[in-house]
Structures are given as structure tokens and as C-alpha cells.
Scaffold this motif. Sequence first.
Motif, PDB file in Angstrom:
ATOM      1  N   MET A  22      35.097  52.191  22.535  1.00 15.57           N
ATOM      2  CA  MET A  22      36.630  51.938  23.244  1.00 15.57           C
ATOM      3  C   MET A  22      36.880  52.415  24.611  1.00 15.57           C
ATOM      4  N   ALA A  23      35.637  53.368  24.938  1.00 14.43           N
ATOM      5  CA  ALA A  23      35.962  53.964  26.378  1.00 14.43           C
ATOM      6  C   ALA A  23      35.136  52.740  27.174  1.00 14.43           C
ATOM      7  N   SER A  24      34.232  52.196  26.774  1.00 12.91           N
ATOM      8  CA  SER A  24      33.458  51.124  27.515  1.00 12.91           C
ATOM      9  C   SER A  24      34.334  49.781  27.454  1.00 12.91           C
ATOM     10  N   ARG A  25      35.176  49.690  26.540  1.00 11.82           N
ATOM     11  CA  ARG A  25      35.997  48.472  26.463  1.00 11.82           C
ATOM     12  C   ARG A  25      37.255  48.699  27.597  1.00 11.82           C
ATOM     13  N   SER A  26      37.693  49.912  27.714  1.00 13.81           N
ATOM     14  CA  SER A  26      38.782  50.174  28.365  1.00 13.81           C
ATOM     15  C   SER A  26      38.291  50.334  29.824  1.00 13.81           C
ATOM     16  N   PHE A  27      37.176  50.532  30.078  1.00  7.77           N
ATOM     17  CA  PHE A  27      36.682  50.612  31.467  1.00  7.77           C
ATOM     18  C   PHE A  27      36.550  48.804  31.850  1.00  7.77           C
ATOM     19  N   ILE A  28      36.111  48.226  31.019  1.00 12.11           N
ATOM     20  CA  ILE A  28      35.929  46.783  31.315  1.00 12.11           C
ATOM     21  C   ILE A  28      37.316  46.263  31.477  1.00 12.11           C
ATOM     22  N   TYR A  29      38.328  46.612  30.569  1.00 10.74           N
ATOM     23  CA  TYR A  29      39.825  46.277  30.886  1.00 10.74           C
ATOM     24  C   TYR A  29      40.204  46.513  32.266  1.00 10.74           C
ATOM     25  N   VAL A  30      40.077  47.771  32.641  1.00 10.49           N
ATOM     26  CA  VAL A  30      40.324  48.113  33.910  1.00 10.49           C
ATOM     27  C   VAL A  30      39.765  47.228  34.946  1.00 10.49           C
ATOM     28  N   ILE A  31      38.446  47.075  34.920  1.00 10.53           N
ATOM     29  CA  ILE A  31      37.795  46.281  36.005  1.00 10.53           C
ATOM     30  C   ILE A  31      38.490  44.897  35.878  1.00 10.53           C
ATOM     31  N   CYS A  32      38.454  44.217  34.813  1.00 12.73           N
ATOM     32  CA  CYS A  32      38.904  43.072  34.922  1.00 12.73           C
ATOM     33  C   CYS A  32      40.358  42.864  35.420  1.00 12.73           C
ATOM     34  N   GLY A  33      41.313  43.989  35.072  1.00  9.81           N
ATOM     35  CA  GLY A  33      42.694  44.186  35.397  1.00  9.81           C
ATOM     36  C   GLY A  33      42.622  43.939  36.960  1.00  9.81           C
ATOM     37  N   LEU A  34      41.955  44.953  37.546  1.00 11.82           N
ATOM     38  CA  LEU A  34      41.777  45.100  38.929  1.00 11.82           C
ATOM     39  C   LEU A  34      41.387  43.838  39.606  1.00 11.82           C
ATOM     40  N   PHE A  35      40.356  43.060  39.178  1.00 11.48           N
ATOM     41  CA  PHE A  35      39.914  41.790  39.899  1.00 11.48           C
ATOM     42  C   PHE A  35      41.009  40.642  39.577  1.00 11.48           C
ATOM     43  N   LEU A  36      41.527  40.802  38.389  1.00 14.07           N
ATOM     44  CA  LEU A  36      42.589  39.922  38.344  1.00 14.07           C
ATOM     45  C   LEU A  36      43.819  39.969  39.244  1.00 14.07           C
ATOM     46  N   GLU A 253      49.232  21.744  56.616  1.00 11.67           N
ATOM     47  CA  GLU A 253      48.186  22.220  57.073  1.00 11.67           C
ATOM     48  C   GLU A 253      47.265  23.273  56.073  1.00 11.67           C
ATOM     49  N   ALA A 254      48.227  23.597  55.282  1.00  7.32           N
ATOM     50  CA  ALA A 254      47.656  24.396  54.089  1.00  7.32           C
ATOM     51  C   ALA A 254      46.531  25.424  54.339  1.00  7.32           C
ATOM     52  N   LEU A 255      47.020  26.316  55.373  1.00 15.08           N
ATOM     53  CA  LEU A 255      46.462  27.502  55.943  1.00 15.08           C
ATOM     54  C   LEU A 255      46.153  28.203  54.672  1.00 15.08           C
ATOM     55  N   GLY A 256      47.160  28.556  54.001  1.00 17.06           N
ATOM     56  CA  GLY A 256      46.847  29.757  52.572  1.00 17.06           C
ATOM     57  C   GLY A 256      45.768  29.184  51.912  1.00 17.06           C
ATOM     58  N   ARG A 257      45.891  27.621  51.435  1.00 17.89           N
ATOM     59  CA  ARG A 257      44.801  27.369  50.598  1.00 17.89           C
ATOM     60  C   ARG A 257      43.333  27.446  51.556  1.00 17.89           C
ATOM     61  N   SER A 258      43.280  27.517  52.777  1.00 14.75           N
ATOM     62  CA  SER A 258      42.155  27.486  53.313  1.00 14.75           C
ATOM     63  C   SER A 258      41.627  28.813  53.216  1.00 14.75           C
ATOM     64  N   VAL A 259      42.662  29.889  53.330  1.00 19.68           N
ATOM     65  CA  VAL A 259      42.084  31.076  53.277  1.00 19.68           C
ATOM     66  C   VAL A 259      41.656  31.671  51.877  1.00 19.68           C
ATOM     67  N   LEU A 260      42.390  30.946  51.071  1.00 20.50           N
ATOM     68  CA  LEU A 260      42.211  31.295  49.497  1.00 20.50           C
ATOM     69  C   LEU A 260      40.597  30.658  49.180  1.00 20.50           C
ATOM     70  N   SER A 261      40.336  29.343  49.708  1.00 22.14           N
ATOM     71  CA  SER A 261      38.935  28.751  49.492  1.00 22.14           C
ATOM     72  C   SER A 261      37.802  29.646  50.301  1.00 22.14           C
ATOM     73  N   LYS A 262      38.247  30.479  51.201  1.00 22.74           N
ATOM     74  CA  LYS A 262      37.110  31.333  51.627  1.00 22.74           C
ATOM     75  C   LYS A 262      36.829  32.410  51.081  1.00 22.74           C
ATOM     76  N   PHE A 263      37.959  33.221  50.431  1.00 23.66           N
ATOM     77  CA  PHE A 263      37.859  34.460  49.978  1.00 23.66           C
ATOM     78  C   PHE A 263      37.757  34.528  48.626  1.00 23.66           C
ATOM     79  N   LEU A 264      38.118  33.458  47.648  1.00 23.19           N
ATOM     80  CA  LEU A 264      38.093  33.597  46.321  1.00 23.19           C
ATOM     81  C   LEU A 264      36.731  33.581  45.792  1.00 23.19           C
ATOM     82  N   PRO A 265      35.889  32.726  46.605  1.00 25.64           N
ATOM     83  CA  PRO A 265      34.259  32.658  46.143  1.00 25.64           C
ATOM     84  C   PRO A 265      33.610  34.192  46.432  1.00 25.64           C
ATOM     85  N   MET A 266      34.065  34.810  47.422  1.00 24.57           N
ATOM     86  CA  MET A 266      33.827  35.979  47.751  1.00 24.57           C
ATOM     87  C   MET A 266      34.059  37.016  46.480  1.00 24.57           C
ATOM     88  N   LEU A 267      35.199  36.869  46.280  1.00 26.14           N
ATOM     89  CA  LEU A 267      35.829  37.780  45.170  1.00 26.14           C
ATOM     90  C   LEU A 267      35.100  37.382  43.709  1.00 26.14           C
TER      91      LEU A 267
END
Length: 850
Positions: A22-36, A253-267
Amino acid sequence: MTHNSDPILPNDAASYTAMALMASRSFIYVICGLFLTVGLMLIYLSLSLDERQVLHSETDAARMLEGRQDKIGTVLADDAFWIDAFSYTYGSINTAWAFERDNIGPSLFSTYDLDGVFIIGPNAETRYGIIDGELSDIDASEWITGDLPALLAKARRESVEDEIAYAYFSVRGTPAVVFAAVIRPDNSYDQFDQLSYLVYADVLTDSKLMVIQEAFNLRGLKANLGAAPDARRPQLTLQEDVGDMVTLQWESEALGRSVLSKFLPMLFLLGVVVAMLVKNLRRRIIHASEMIEAAQRALQVSEQRFKNISEASSDWIWETDRDQILIYLSERFTQLTGLPCHDWIGRPLSELLTYDTTVLASAAEHCNAAGRKPILCEMRDSNDSLHYCQLFVREVRVGDQLQGYQGTVCDITQETEAKARIEHISHHDSLTGLANRHRLNQYLNDRLNQGLSGDRPLFLLALDLDRFKPINDTFGHATGDLVLQKVADAISRCIRETDLVARLGGDEFIVVATDCRTYEHAERLCQRLIEEINQPIRIYGNEVSVGTSIGIAAAPYHGLTAEDLLRYGDIALYEAKSKGRNLFQFYEPAMNERIMERRQLEMDMRQALHRREFRLVFQPRYNATTQKIVGAEALVRWLHPTRDLLSPACFIPLAEETGLIFELSDWVLHEACLNALSWHDNVLVSVNLSPMEFQRNDVADRIAAVIERTGIAPQRLELEITESVMLEDATSALTMMKKLKALGVRLSMDDFGTGYSSLGYLRSYPFDGIKIDRSFIMDLDQTQSSEALVNAIISMGHALALTVTAEGIETAEQLGKVVELACDQAQGFYLGRPVSPMQFRQVVEEMELS
């Protein structure tokens, strides 16, 4: 033996294991929630940035358009509410004041980039018009598409408050802003039924949109009539209470999508690394937990049912006794079928699924054999919908005793239907639903393999649509596709169920008729197809019509293979098209010979220019009164290596069809101009242009290049153009002729009088002369009607300030009549036959000496 420590109880070990997991699952949920959360925030910020950019560009576009309209509206108000404008336009238009003194004239086009200026009378008649900076007789209601009277009425209402009116209309298919105001001396004058209107038209052309695009960074700016073809933003909808809707649309110009395309792969990469670390940590926790639990837990053998379930991949699970009576159904059964489980417990499995009971017992007995296959079956759900399924089965035994059967059912309905759709697509045309080439060949081979005889022949009809290309060019490919669908329906209505209709691509169709017993039956079918396809087709409010030409090949008379029938049908189709439209033609062996002869002639022509086999001759043209040479018409001949001297009628149509006409025309122009340089400076040279040359936009550039290379004075070159050029595309032809006139050359309409609207062309197109067709000259000295007709043509030409030339003068009497009727120039065998360049040069020199 005694122990110093208390043993770990099994329940405690299980509790510790559960807590660790349960503790390991909770830790995974926290990490997934953080990244999400981080990912969603990044997406939200990027999309918000893009939305603000869209709103900002839409605001800029609205301000831009409002400023442009205010600027033009101010000019319109100044010109309309001007006492001089009222004084010089009331009653009659003072063109000198308006256009020549540029009060309401060309400066509006150069300064404010307007496209049209009109003064419209109280009864909506156009009294004065300028289009593209030039005076024009075109009526404003013809040039502007829309409810112009409604705009004028609005201008009348707005004039009470010293205001103008504007709305959006279409000008030649392009969106435009049209402004209108009442022309009156002062704001106290309200007799609107006697006042005229001043109308300005600002067409949103591509060039204007490009300027706006660069000025306001509106990339890819387009203007559409009506709603935009798609709902994407940014866009700006323009509409007034009168007129049409215009939609401006451009790219963000879709600057937001441009930023998104750069940072999402890193994330994502960071998430992968963290996931690997967490996975490794959880594996260690699980491994430690399993070791603790395994030390306290006794191995138990899972029951046969759950062992079999774990080995099978299923949608729902069933179990029967040895007689195949159901004793168990999983909960998934009800979820997937809508049928209650308790209604089927105690009933035979064969009532639920359609299958062979003996096959099920055999499959269960060999369930562990390699390569076993599931049993295909069908069932109906609670809605009586048919489902296709795969049945997996194995035996349930206790020792050597058979207790029953158990297994799973997998629903494969979607896969089965998809396979059927793929099978259909592979054999049918996606646009019309007719058979495609693959299905046609399959069908023909099957029928031909069955054997044919004179009593049961097979007729193959190759159809090609007439007048289909202009529909695609005029209305677009979407309309063309609808026409093809309508034609496919029309063909299908004419055939029987045993026949086959296929579309090979483009506007080519094939009909395989199996119930026609004789040639007469096939002829009646062709006539029925021609009549049905010729029916008018109404699409999007436009009525279009096409025709068809049909080539017919028959088996066993002409061939016994699909390849031969298709080839012979195509040859017969070519023969039918060469004889006109809406015709059908049966294949004959002689057609193949003509095709081969034509192909040989085409190959010879491709080499003829390089081998210098073409020759020029010049037929002199005379002043009809003085009979002095004023010019010569350049005529091309082909000195074929095996067929001797060929006239243009033998090879010009083939050159036009194969595209060789352009290279040949360049050679004729160049040689004709070079020869003309050796003549007297006042002798013209005439060259015929093929209608095919006007289908490309480079004819003016090609002629300019010849003039530059040869150095001939442009006014000495006369281009003879037949009326068919205007019949194909009048607007494009007019544009091209204006470009030619800008070079300084002369334009002459050849074969005048053979078209149905030559007079209209003479008024609208920049011709310098006309050549009366020889068919009018043949009977000139024999009938009074011919004389009256020629006299009318000459008078009309002179009224339009055109040089009139009579072709085909073959007798002295004809020449005398031409001179009597005051025709300007004459040409014909009586005056002079076509001669070689050297002979013509001698004729010119002798004329100068005499």
C-alpha cells in the motif's frame, strides 16, 4: 528446543506485506499525480497563451478593417456630400469633370486602392463606372453580386444623418466591401427619388490581403464568402444587415504549443527516469514482502477452474456439464450481451451459441495440442443483434473422469465486419461505390472462363464523359465528384443486375453487359446510356450537363481475354470521340491500324523539328484597291521523309493533342519573323496561333522572347486567332490578349463569321482586324444574299475601326466584288498562292521596283 523470540504469525506477515504494498502504491500515486499536475499546468498555460494570441490577433484584424473602412467611408462622404459632385452629376454625368479632371476618377484607385467606382441613378441604373482605374460600361449590378438595391436603400436612410452605408458583397467571386452614399448638395435636400448614389467597391484581393498580412502579422490571411470552410480560429466574421457574410481567417503563431512541444518531451523523459526508479524500488519491496509471506505460507494448488481461466484470454467465461448444459456464466456475460445469467443456467450451450456439439467435444479433447484453433460461432444479444464469436474450450476432469467443459467466448464482430469492409473497399471505387479495376478484371476473367458463344456474347462498353473537365475547372473538384456520383447512378439505372459497372478512374467507366444477345441490343443499351447521362444535373443550385462517348468490344468476336477487350474498347472509344460527342462505336480491326499509324506519326513529329523537316511558305495579302502587297501569312508544311509534303491538316491536330504544338509554334514564329526582316518595313507577317496555346499562361512571354531574339518591330507581327479561343474561357482569353497588345503586335480574328457571337467578341476584345471566312466569298459573285452578307460584315468592321480582309479570292469577279464593297485587303489563290520564303522575297522586291 526453546525459542528466545516470538514467531511472526501468518496474519502479521500478510499485514506487513499489505502495508508495504500500500505504501509503495501510495508513493507511485503521489509521483504520478505530481507529474500529471505539472503536465496539465503546462498544457493549460500553453493553451491560455495561444488563446490570448488568437484574441489579440482578432482584435488587431477588427481594428485594421475598421480603420480601412473609416478611411474609405470618409472619402466617400466627402465626395458624395459635395455640392460640386451634385452639380456635375445631377441630370447628366460630366465625364470631363469626374474622370478627366480626376474629381471622381483614377486617383481613387491609386490613393485608396479601390477597385470599382459607380454613380447609380434613382432607378438603380448605372450612369457612370470606373473599374480598375478605367472607364467601364459594365453595369454595377453585373459586376457586384448581391442585393445592391438594399444597400442603396440603407444609404438613403443613413443620408438623413449625414452618414454612409456599407455592406459585404461578392465581386467576380471575391469578397468585397461596397460603400454607398446619396449625392446631394446639402443635408436639407431630401428628394431622394431624384438623387443618384455614389458607390465605392473595395475588393479584398490576394494582393491586398498580403499587404494586410505583412502589416499586422496575420499569417496566411484568407477571405471567404459566407462562413469559413472550417471552424478554426483566429477568424473574424463580417456581416451587416444587408449583403453577404465574409469571414477572414488566418494562422495563429501558436507560441504556447511551441513551448509545449519543447517542454513536454523533457517532462516525459524525466517521468520515464523516475518511473524506472520507482519501479525498481517497488520490485524490491514486493520481493521482500514475498519472501516474508512465502516463509509463512503453505503452497496451495489453485483449483482447476481458475488455473484454466488464468491460461485463457477471454471476454466472458462459461462452464457446462458433460452434456454441455450450462452450469456457470461469468458476470461479464451479462455486461456484454445484456442477457441475464440465471435465464441460461440449466440450458444447453448450443441454444446460446450456434456451433456443432461434436466439434466442441473433439476440440476440448485436443485442447493441449499445438496449433489448436477456436470454434467460430454466432449468437444474438438482448437486442437481437447478431454477434460473431470465437469459442475456446477445454475438458474438466477429476482423475480420468470427464466432469464437463469450460472455456471462454471472445466477441470478434468488429474484426469480422472490418474484414468485410476491407474486402469491399479492395474491390470497389471509394467515390462512386462501383467496381474498381481489380474487381473488373476478376469479373471479366470469371465470365470468360465460363465460356462464350455467338448465342451468349459478352459486350464491354468503355465510356468517357464529354464536357467534364470544364465542370471541374469552373466549379471545383467537389462538384466534379458529385457529378461522377450522379453519372454512376445514371449508368446503374440502365443495366441489369447480372451486368457490372466499374470506374477505372477520372471520368472513365466500364459496363460489362452479359444479357445483350445481338449488336442491336448493345446499340439500344448505348443509346439508353447516352440519353440518361445527357440529362441535366442540378448541384448546389447550378445546372450542369455532360455527355458520353462509348467504345464497344465484344467477346468472342473481338477477343477472349480481359486485356484484349479493355484495349479494343479503349480503341473504339478513341474512334467515337474523334467523330464527335454522344456517339458510340464498335471496335473494328482497322481502328487498331489507324492508332498505330497515328502513334508512328506522333513519333516522327517528335523528331521532325530536330531534323529540320518543317518548312514555311508565305501567302501574300494585298491591298484590295491598289493590289499592292501589304503582308503575308506564314503557313507551315512538313516535308515527311516517307510521306512527302504534308499539309497542316495532317499534323496540326495531332500536335495540339500531344502538346507538340508549343514547340512547333515557337519555331514558326521565329522563322516567320526572321524572314520578315528581309522584306520592306511596311510589309506585315501573319502567324496563326493555336487555341491550345491560350490554355497556358506563357503565350505572351513566348512571343515577347521571339520579338526580342529576332529584333522585328512588334507592329509588323500580326497574330491570327480563331473564335474558339474565346469560347473556351472568355475571361482568360481577354486577359491574355491584353498582354499581347501590350507587346505592340496586331491581333486579327481569323475565320470571322463562323462563330455564333463574333460581334460580341469584336466589341469586347482588342482586335485590329478581321478576316472574312472563305465560305462567305465562294458565292459572292453568284448570289445577292452572299453579297449583302459580306457587305454587312465589311460595314460592321469599318464601324469598329477594324481592317477587313477577304480570304479565299479565287476569281476576278470575286476580287471585283470585294473592291466594289470597299474591303480593305484581299487574299487568295487568284492573287497569289503560298510560295517559298525566297520566292516571296522576290515578289516583294519586284513590287518595290515596279
